[in-house]
Motif scaffolding. Structure first.
Motif, mmCIF file in Angstrom:
data_model
loop_
_atom_site.group_PDB
_atom_site.id
_atom_site.type_symbol
_atom_site.label_atom_id
_atom_site.label_comp_id
_atom_site.label_asym_id
_atom_site.label_seq_id
_atom_site.Cartn_x
_atom_site.Cartn_y
_atom_site.Cartn_z
ATOM 1 N N LEU A 287 -41.191 4.918 10.693
ATOM 2 C CA LEU A 287 -40.113 4.403 11.539
ATOM 3 C C LEU A 287 -40.030 2.899 11.354
ATOM 4 C CD1 LEU A 287 -38.059 4.975 13.928
ATOM 5 C CD2 LEU A 287 -39.959 4.436 15.480
ATOM 6 N N PHE A 288 -38.820 2.360 11.453
ATOM 7 C CA PHE A 288 -38.623 0.916 11.439
ATOM 8 C C PHE A 288 -37.804 0.511 12.652
ATOM 9 C CE2 PHE A 288 -35.923 -2.747 10.663
ATOM 10 C CZ PHE A 288 -36.854 -3.701 10.264
ATOM 11 N N ILE A 289 -38.203 -0.587 13.302
ATOM 12 C CA ILE A 289 -37.442 -1.161 14.414
ATOM 13 C C ILE A 289 -37.213 -2.631 14.104
ATOM 14 C CG2 ILE A 289 -37.334 -1.591 16.892
ATOM 15 C CD1 ILE A 289 -39.471 0.591 17.247
ATOM 16 N N GLY A 290 -35.965 -3.059 14.165
ATOM 17 C CA GLY A 290 -35.673 -4.466 13.891
ATOM 18 C C GLY A 290 -34.326 -4.874 14.432
ATOM 19 N N ALA A 301 -32.133 1.175 3.082
ATOM 20 C CA ALA A 301 -31.902 1.474 1.662
ATOM 21 C C ALA A 301 -32.914 2.461 1.100
ATOM 22 C CB ALA A 301 -31.930 0.179 0.849
ATOM 23 N N VAL A 302 -34.129 2.477 1.642
ATOM 24 C CA VAL A 302 -35.154 3.392 1.121
ATOM 25 C C VAL A 302 -35.302 4.633 1.990
ATOM 26 C CG1 VAL A 302 -36.419 1.592 -0.094
ATOM 27 C CG2 VAL A 302 -37.016 2.097 2.283
ATOM 28 N N GLY A 303 -34.374 4.829 2.931
ATOM 29 C CA GLY A 303 -34.368 6.053 3.714
ATOM 30 C C GLY A 303 -35.321 6.094 4.879
ATOM 31 N N CYS A 304 -35.924 4.960 5.224
ATOM 32 C CA CYS A 304 -36.816 4.936 6.381
ATOM 33 C C CYS A 304 -35.987 5.100 7.653
ATOM 34 C CB CYS A 304 -37.575 3.607 6.423
ATOM 35 S SG CYS A 304 -38.684 3.429 7.834
ATOM 36 N N PRO A 305 -36.395 5.975 8.585
ATOM 37 C CA PRO A 305 -35.675 6.068 9.861
ATOM 38 C C PRO A 305 -35.617 4.685 10.529
ATOM 39 C CG PRO A 305 -37.193 7.901 9.628
ATOM 40 C CD PRO A 305 -37.486 6.962 8.490
ATOM 41 N N THR A 306 -34.414 4.202 10.800
ATOM 42 C CA THR A 306 -34.208 2.807 11.157
ATOM 43 C C THR A 306 -33.493 2.664 12.492
ATOM 44 O OG1 THR A 306 -34.109 2.144 8.830
ATOM 45 C CG2 THR A 306 -33.078 0.663 10.423
ATOM 46 N N ASN A 324 -29.620 7.824 8.230
ATOM 47 C CA ASN A 324 -30.908 7.883 8.914
ATOM 48 C C ASN A 324 -31.154 6.619 9.726
ATOM 49 O OD1 ASN A 324 -32.960 9.700 9.328
ATOM 50 N ND2 ASN A 324 -34.276 8.908 7.710
ATOM 51 N N ALA A 325 -30.072 5.997 10.195
ATOM 52 C CA ALA A 325 -30.185 4.763 10.966
ATOM 53 C C ALA A 325 -29.345 4.866 12.231
ATOM 54 C CB ALA A 325 -29.745 3.561 10.142
ATOM 55 N N VAL A 326 -29.812 4.214 13.287
ATOM 56 C CA VAL A 326 -29.106 4.189 14.568
ATOM 57 C C VAL A 326 -29.007 2.747 15.050
ATOM 58 C CG1 VAL A 326 -29.196 4.861 16.997
ATOM 59 C CG2 VAL A 326 -29.857 6.497 15.240
ATOM 60 N N VAL A 327 -27.818 2.355 15.480
ATOM 61 C CA VAL A 327 -27.619 1.039 16.091
ATOM 62 C C VAL A 327 -27.740 1.177 17.604
ATOM 63 C CG1 VAL A 327 -25.921 -0.773 16.576
ATOM 64 C CG2 VAL A 327 -26.198 0.097 14.249
ATOM 65 N N VAL A 328 -28.561 0.330 18.213
ATOM 66 C CA VAL A 328 -28.696 0.272 19.664
ATOM 67 C C VAL A 328 -28.045 -1.030 20.128
ATOM 68 C CG1 VAL A 328 -30.282 0.217 21.618
ATOM 69 C CG2 VAL A 328 -30.848 1.579 19.595
ATOM 70 N N ARG A 329 -27.103 -0.924 21.042
ATOM 71 C CA ARG A 329 -26.403 -2.126 21.504
ATOM 72 C C ARG A 329 -25.877 -1.927 22.924
ATOM 73 N NH1 ARG A 329 -20.748 -1.781 21.251
ATOM 74 N NH2 ARG A 329 -19.980 0.146 20.251
ATOM 75 N N ARG A 330 -25.686 -3.035 23.620
ATOM 76 C CA ARG A 330 -25.042 -3.063 24.925
ATOM 77 C C ARG A 330 -24.063 -4.224 24.908
ATOM 78 N NH1 ARG A 330 -26.277 1.371 28.326
ATOM 79 N NH2 ARG A 330 -28.439 1.991 27.942
ATOM 80 N N SER A 331 -22.955 -4.047 24.238
ATOM 81 C CA SER A 331 -22.089 -5.176 23.910
ATOM 82 C C SER A 331 -21.224 -5.583 25.098
ATOM 83 C CB SER A 331 -21.200 -4.809 22.724
ATOM 84 O OG SER A 331 -22.008 -4.476 21.613
ATOM 85 N N PRO A 332 -21.382 -6.828 25.586
ATOM 86 C CA PRO A 332 -20.496 -7.353 26.627
ATOM 87 C C PRO A 332 -19.148 -7.736 26.034
ATOM 88 C CG PRO A 332 -22.068 -9.027 25.953
ATOM 89 C CD PRO A 332 -22.437 -7.774 25.210
ATOM 90 N N PRO A 333 -18.179 -8.131 26.871
ATOM 91 C CA PRO A 333 -16.835 -8.440 26.362
ATOM 92 C C PRO A 333 -16.776 -9.608 25.387
ATOM 93 C CG PRO A 333 -16.786 -8.107 28.742
ATOM 94 C CD PRO A 333 -18.221 -8.145 28.343
#
Length: 376
Positions: A287-290, A301-306, A324-333
Motif C-alpha cells: 500500500l502507498f499513502i501520500g 505507475a507500478v500498480g501499487c494500491p495508492t 488501483n488508486a483512490v483520491v481522498v479529498r474534502r474540497s471547500p469552495p
C-alpha cells in the motif's frame, strides 16, 4: 528522423507523460528519439523503452552547455511538454527546424507548430476563488469533467505524429481503466538493491506500507503529519505491516518529525534510494499513502494500491492515473486554488481525517483481493 522531447520538469508530470512518449515511439519506430531532462526527473527516463538517448541538463543554470549538446545532434523536430517560455526559448536557440508545443506562456512565436490551449478543458472550475490561478465557476460553461494530464500530453503527441506524417492511430483514452497505461519499468539492478535492504531488515515475509509525507510544490499540498501517522499506524496494525518512509534528503526534517510520531516499525529508506530504486520499492509495497506528489505517481505507475490525499491542486486533472488508486479529498469552495501556501485555514487538507484514509485503503485492498480471487 531525429526527434527531441523536452521532459516535464516535475516527477509526477514526467510519469504522466510516459503514454505520450510510448505513442511517439510507435508512431516513429525508426526514429532516433532523445529526451532532455533535468537531473531531478532523469530517473524516470533512465533506460525508458520509449527513448533512445537521455540528455541530462538544466536550462536554468547551464543553458549554454545544454544548447551545445543539443545542437551537436542536429535534431529535425522537437516536442515541448513543459509550458514554459524558457523551454521554448532553449529549443528555438538550438535551431531545430520543427518545434511543437502548446500555445501558452507568450511563446507561440518561438514555435513552428502549436496546439491551442483551452483552460476549460484542462481545469476544474472553482466556486469561490481565492487565487488568480483558479478558473472561476460559471453557469455559462458546461460542467463536464476536465481532461487528465495523460490526455494533455497525448494530445500534443498526436498532433506531432499527424504533422510529421505518421498514420498510427493514437490510443483510446479510458479514465476508468486508466488506459493507456503509464509505462515505468522496474529495473533489475534497482530491484536487487531493494531486495537486499528488505532481507537485511528481516521484513521479507511481512507487508510494507510506503508513506510519503512531502510534496515538492509547497506546504499547502501536505496532509498534516499527525494524521498521516495515525492512519499509517492503524493500517500497519491491521495488516501486520512495517512502514517505509519514502521522503528524500531534501525533506529530512519532515521525515524525522513523522518518524517520531509513528508507533509501528519504521524503515526510513527514502534518503538512501534514487528514483529507479524507489520505483522498485513501490513495486514491492502492499500500500502507498501520500499527497499529490511525484512519488504518488510513481506508485500508481507500478500498480501499487495508492491513496492520494488532494487539497489545493486539481483532483480531476492530476490524480494518479491508475485503476488501483483512490483520491481522498474534502474540497471547500476555494479549491482548487493551486497555491503553495494557504491564505485561509487550510480546510482542504485539515478536513481530511485518518478515518477517511483508512476507509479508502480498506476498500481498495478489499477490491484488489476480490480481483485476485476471481482470477484464481
Amino acid at each position: 528522423m531525429k526527434l527531441l522531447i523536452k521532459s516535464p520538469n516535475w516527477i509526477g508530470d514526467s510519469v504522466m507523460a510516459t503514454p505520450a512518449v510510448m505513442y511517439l515511439r510507435r508512431a516513429f519506430p525508426e526514429a532516433e528519439i532523445a529526451m532532455i531532462s533535468r537531473r531531478s526527473t532523469a530517473g524516470v527516463w533512465d533506460g525508458h523503452p520509449g527513448i533512445d538517448r537521455l540528455i541530462v541538463g538544466d536550462d536554468r543554470t547551464a543553458a549554454r552547455e545544454l544548447r551545445e549538446v543539443v545542437r551537436s545532434h542536429r535534431f529535425e523536430a522537437a516536442v515541448l511538454f513543459p509550458n514554459s517560455f524558457r523551454s521554448a526559448w532553449l529549443i528555438w536557440q538550438c535551431g531545430i527546424p520543427r518545434r511543437f508545443g502548446y500555445a501558452r506562456g507568450a511563446r507561440s512565436w518561438l514555435l513552428t507548430d502549436i496546439v491551442v490551449y483551452r483552460p476549460q478543458e484542462w481545469q476544474t472550475p472553482t466556486p469561490q476563488p481565492v487565487s488568480k490561478k483558479s478558473l472561476r465557476e460559471s453557469k455559462s460553461l458546461p460542467r463536464e469533467q476536465p481532461r487528465h494530464m495523460v490526455e494533455y500530453y497525448l494530445e500534443l503527441a498526436s498532433y506531432v505524429a499527424r504533422q510529421l506524417g505518421s498514420d498510427i492511430v493514437p490510443p483510446v483514452v479510458t479514465r476508468e481503466s486508466a488506459l493507456p497505461p503509464l509505462v515505468l519499468p522496474v529495473q533489475s539492478q534497482a530491484l536487487e538493491v531493494v531486495e537486499k535492504l528488505i532481507t537485511e531488515e528481516g521484513v521479507t515475509s511481512i507487508p510494507l506500507i510506503a508513506i510519503h509525507p512531502g510534496a515538492a510544490y509547497g506546504n499547502a499540498k501536505r496532509w498534516p503529519l499527525d494524521r498521516l501517522a495515525v492512519a499509517a499506524d492503524r493500517l500497519a496494525d491491521e495488516l501486520d505491516a512495517a512502514i517505509v518512509v519514502t521522503a528524500g534528503p531534501s525533506e529530512a526534517e519532515l521525515c524525522a518529525e513523522l518518524v517520531r510520531m509513528l508507533r509501528a516499525r519504521v524503515l526510513n529508506w527514502g534518503p538512501r534510494l534514487n528514483i529507479p530504486q524507489l520505483v522498485a520499492l513501490l513495486s514491492r509495497s502492499t500500500l502507498f499513502i501520500g499527497n499529490d506528489s511525484g512519488v504518488t505517481h510513481l506508485a500508481a505507475a507500478v500498480g501499487c494500491p495508492t491513496i492520494a490525499v488532494f487539497g489545493p491542486m486539481d483532483w480531476n486533472v492530476t490524480c494518479p492515473w491508475s485503476a488501483n488508486a483512490v483520491v481522498v479529498r474534502r474540497s471547500p469552495p476555494c479549491a482548487p486554488c493551486f497555491l503553495r501556501e494557504c491564505p485561509l485555514n487550510h480546510e482542504c487538507m485539515t478536513a481530511v481525517t485518518p478515518d477517511d484514509v483508512i476507509a479508502a485503503a480498506r476498500t481498495l485492498l478489499s477490491r484488489q483481493q476480490g480481483e485476485r480471487n476471481e482470477r484464481a
